[in-house]
Write an enzyme that holds these catalytic residues in place. Structure first.
Site, mmCIF file in Angstrom:
data_model
loop_
_atom_site.group_PDB
_atom_site.id
_atom_site.type_symbol
_atom_site.label_atom_id
_atom_site.label_comp_id
_atom_site.label_asym_id
_atom_site.label_seq_id
_atom_site.Cartn_x
_atom_site.Cartn_y
_atom_site.Cartn_z
ATOM 1 N N TYR A 152 -158.855 149.983 -13.920
ATOM 2 C CA TYR A 152 -160.115 149.540 -12.457
ATOM 3 C C TYR A 152 -158.925 149.213 -11.328
ATOM 4 O O TYR A 152 -159.039 150.491 -10.415
ATOM 5 C CB TYR A 152 -161.084 148.703 -12.863
ATOM 6 C CG TYR A 152 -161.610 148.806 -11.722
ATOM 7 C CD1 TYR A 152 -162.489 149.350 -11.448
ATOM 8 C CD2 TYR A 152 -161.698 148.056 -10.735
ATOM 9 C CE1 TYR A 152 -163.662 149.450 -10.326
ATOM 10 C CE2 TYR A 152 -162.392 147.364 -9.404
ATOM 11 C CZ TYR A 152 -163.105 148.605 -9.311
ATOM 12 O OH TYR A 152 -164.144 148.144 -8.152
ATOM 13 N N GLY A 162 -162.896 143.474 -5.169
ATOM 14 C CA GLY A 162 -163.428 143.441 -5.866
ATOM 15 C C GLY A 162 -163.605 142.715 -7.227
ATOM 16 O O GLY A 162 -162.000 143.300 -7.590
ATOM 17 N N SER A 222 -164.832 140.389 -0.757
ATOM 18 C CA SER A 222 -165.173 141.762 -0.850
ATOM 19 C C SER A 222 -166.594 141.377 -0.914
ATOM 20 O O SER A 222 -166.994 141.000 -1.521
ATOM 21 C CB SER A 222 -164.513 142.133 -1.720
ATOM 22 O OG SER A 222 -165.528 143.529 -2.047
ATOM 23 N N ARG A 228 -162.488 158.698 -10.052
ATOM 24 C CA ARG A 228 -161.452 158.166 -11.136
ATOM 25 C C ARG A 228 -161.136 157.921 -12.086
ATOM 26 O O ARG A 228 -162.047 157.243 -13.170
ATOM 27 C CB ARG A 228 -162.045 156.716 -10.792
ATOM 28 C CG ARG A 228 -162.237 156.330 -8.591
ATOM 29 C CD ARG A 228 -162.689 154.870 -8.475
ATOM 30 N NE ARG A 228 -162.488 155.048 -7.425
ATOM 31 C CZ ARG A 228 -162.593 152.861 -6.740
ATOM 32 N NH1 ARG A 228 -163.309 152.511 -7.754
ATOM 33 N NH2 ARG A 228 -162.947 153.128 -5.744
ATOM 34 N N HIS A 288 -158.299 153.213 1.370
ATOM 35 C CA HIS A 288 -158.843 152.400 0.746
ATOM 36 C C HIS A 288 -157.283 152.040 -0.846
ATOM 37 O O HIS A 288 -157.501 152.690 -1.905
ATOM 38 C CB HIS A 288 -160.246 152.879 -0.407
ATOM 39 C CG HIS A 288 -161.391 152.069 -0.553
ATOM 40 N ND1 HIS A 288 -162.064 151.720 0.272
ATOM 41 C CD2 HIS A 288 -160.873 151.026 -1.737
ATOM 42 C CE1 HIS A 288 -162.845 150.903 -0.479
ATOM 43 N NE2 HIS A 288 -162.157 150.640 -1.929
ATOM 44 N N ARG A 328 -153.307 145.431 -4.239
ATOM 45 C CA ARG A 328 -152.641 145.242 -5.208
ATOM 46 C C ARG A 328 -152.001 144.254 -6.300
ATOM 47 O O ARG A 328 -151.577 143.613 -6.829
ATOM 48 C CB ARG A 328 -152.699 146.628 -5.740
ATOM 49 C CG ARG A 328 -153.955 147.409 -5.895
ATOM 50 C CD ARG A 328 -152.837 148.961 -6.880
ATOM 51 N NE ARG A 328 -154.198 149.967 -6.821
ATOM 52 C CZ ARG A 328 -154.536 150.954 -6.105
ATOM 53 N NH1 ARG A 328 -154.236 151.202 -5.161
ATOM 54 N NH2 ARG A 328 -155.229 151.769 -6.897
#
Length: 418
Positions: free
Chosen positions: A47, A105, A133, A202, A310, A366
């Site tokens: 994810y 998130g 978020s 995704r 994003h 990240r």
């Protein structure tokens, strides 16, 4: 002013005294990611790591950053201990560092116990703005009450403060309730994300049929919202997951449909958010890549643009975010508005390049997520301190006494002669 590069000396000294290597200190994304992957569930790792479709946009983000090279200058009388990494946002508010903790998130996947609270505390201690978020696992109020954000709205000195990122729900009254809660809780900036009115394709998540929101994660803002509960929950009460799981999951599905309705908002609606948020606090648009969109947003009176795709998670085959930065940053600066860059940033050199191309500040995503997975608050802190030290050393060694001296003249395109 504080010396961020001193973190390097601290690492060496602690290693000397303890006679062992630290658990992790590097800001190199691939090292952190590999370590976090071993600790996380396959679903959680996929994810966070995944991007849209072929993931070419994510690769384009890195290619765009790597296509620029720094041209160092020597004998500039630089004293790294006096390096000034501060930046000014929103027309005059000074921040001690040029980085922002970008919103991510479903942090409970990475750290079950504290999730968003761990990240917020690490950011606050380092005077790095933290952006909560809409898909958080801790509520607007929990973060503002349990984390020591010391700078109130209106302070000339910024840094230890919380911003709120809004996924603009399709129900106007719900949007109003959430925005008013963030305002009441003291969040100093509203960052409206424009590119997630429906989730991108995704494959990493689809291959495992994994959507954490449908399981109740990442929905703390809606599931705690008085208007949402009164309007969308049976009998005006949030069902208990333990006692009525089916009803709870149905409510979660409803929440997801409001956050990702499959229908985009329009420019004509932006004024409503400004009225709700007020003129005294910054409102930024996140997810802008087209200069035409940036121009329209600035004409509508927003206080800043976050140049971002994003992290490559929405539109496959899109430009690397840095390719859009120079033009949009110039537009913002001409109007006295703030430009923040986000997407693909992994190192201090990446921060340097974004600042050189016009950004006032740079969002980190990240890398700190992997730190959160590995060591919670301490892991986030180590990642942020590592990137700040890396940036300070990079800038000083390139001949700069401050972040304000970094400019386009210090970069060259890969393959071009000087």
């Amino acid at each position: 002013m504080s010396n961020k590069s001193g973190y390097m000396r601290q690492i060496y000294l602690e290693g000397l005294i303890s006679n062992r290597s630290p658990t992790f200190t590097t800001s190199t994304g691939s090292v952190l990611e590999s370590a976090a992957r071993e600790k996380l569930s396959p679903e959680a790792y996929a994810y966070v790591a995944g991007s849209a479709s072929s993931e070419s946009t994510s690769h384009n983000n890195r290619a765009a950053l790597d296509s620029w090279q720094i041209v160092p200058r020597m004998l500039g009388g630089v004293d790294v201990a006096e390096f000034d990494g501060s930046t000014t946002l929103f027309g005059g508010k000074k921040y001690q560092t040029p980085i922002i903790v970008s919103p991510i998130g479903v942090q409970s996947q990475l750290n079950t116990d504290e999730a968003d609270l761990a990240t917020a505390r690490a950011a606050a201690e380092l005077e790095v703005p933290f952006c909560l978020s809409s898909a958080g696992d801790r509520t607007i109020e929990q973060v503002s009450e349990q984390v020591d954000f010391t700078n109130p709205v209106g302070d000339e000195e910024g840094g230890s403060e919380a911003w709120f990122q809004l996924y603009w729900p399709s129900d106007d009254k719900l949007a109003e309730s959430i925005v008013k809660r963030a305002k009441a809780a003291g969040y100093t900036a509203l960052v409206v994300t424009l590119d997630t009115w429906i989730l991108g394709w995704r494959p990493r998540d689809l291959d495992q049929a994994y959507n954490p929101f449908l399981r109740g994660q990442g929905l703390a803002q809606l599931l705690s919202d008085p208007y949402f509960i009164a309007t969308y929950c049976p009998d005006g009460k949030l069902p208990s997951k333990e006692h009525d799981n089916d009803a709870f999951l149905q409510v979660c599905a409803t929440a997801v449909s409001l956050l990702n309705p499959g229908i985009s908002r329009s420019w004509s609606e932006l004024r409503t958010l400004r009225e709700l948020w007020g003129e005294d606090r910054p409102l930024l648009l996140k997810g802008i890549q087209s200069p035409l969109d940036a121009q329209r947003g600035l004409e509508e009176g927003v206080d800043g643009i976050v140049v971002s795709n994003h992290g490559g998670r929405q539109v496959d085959g899109a430009v690397g975010a840095l390719q859009a930065l120079p033009t949009i940053a110039a537009m913002c600066r001409q109007r006295g508005k703030t430009c923040i860059f986000d997407s693909g940033v992994r190192t201090g050199a990446d921060v340097f390049k974004a600042l050189a191309l016009g950004a006032h500040a740079v969002g980190i995503g990240r890398p700190w997520a992997w730190g959160l997975a590995l060591e919670g608050q301490e892991g986030v802190s180590k990642v942020l301190k590592g990137i700040l030290a890396d940036f300070e050393l990079c800038a000083a060694l390139a001949g700069c006494k401050s972040a304000g001296e970094i400019g386009r003249h210090m970069l060259v395109k890969r393959g071009e002669n000087l």
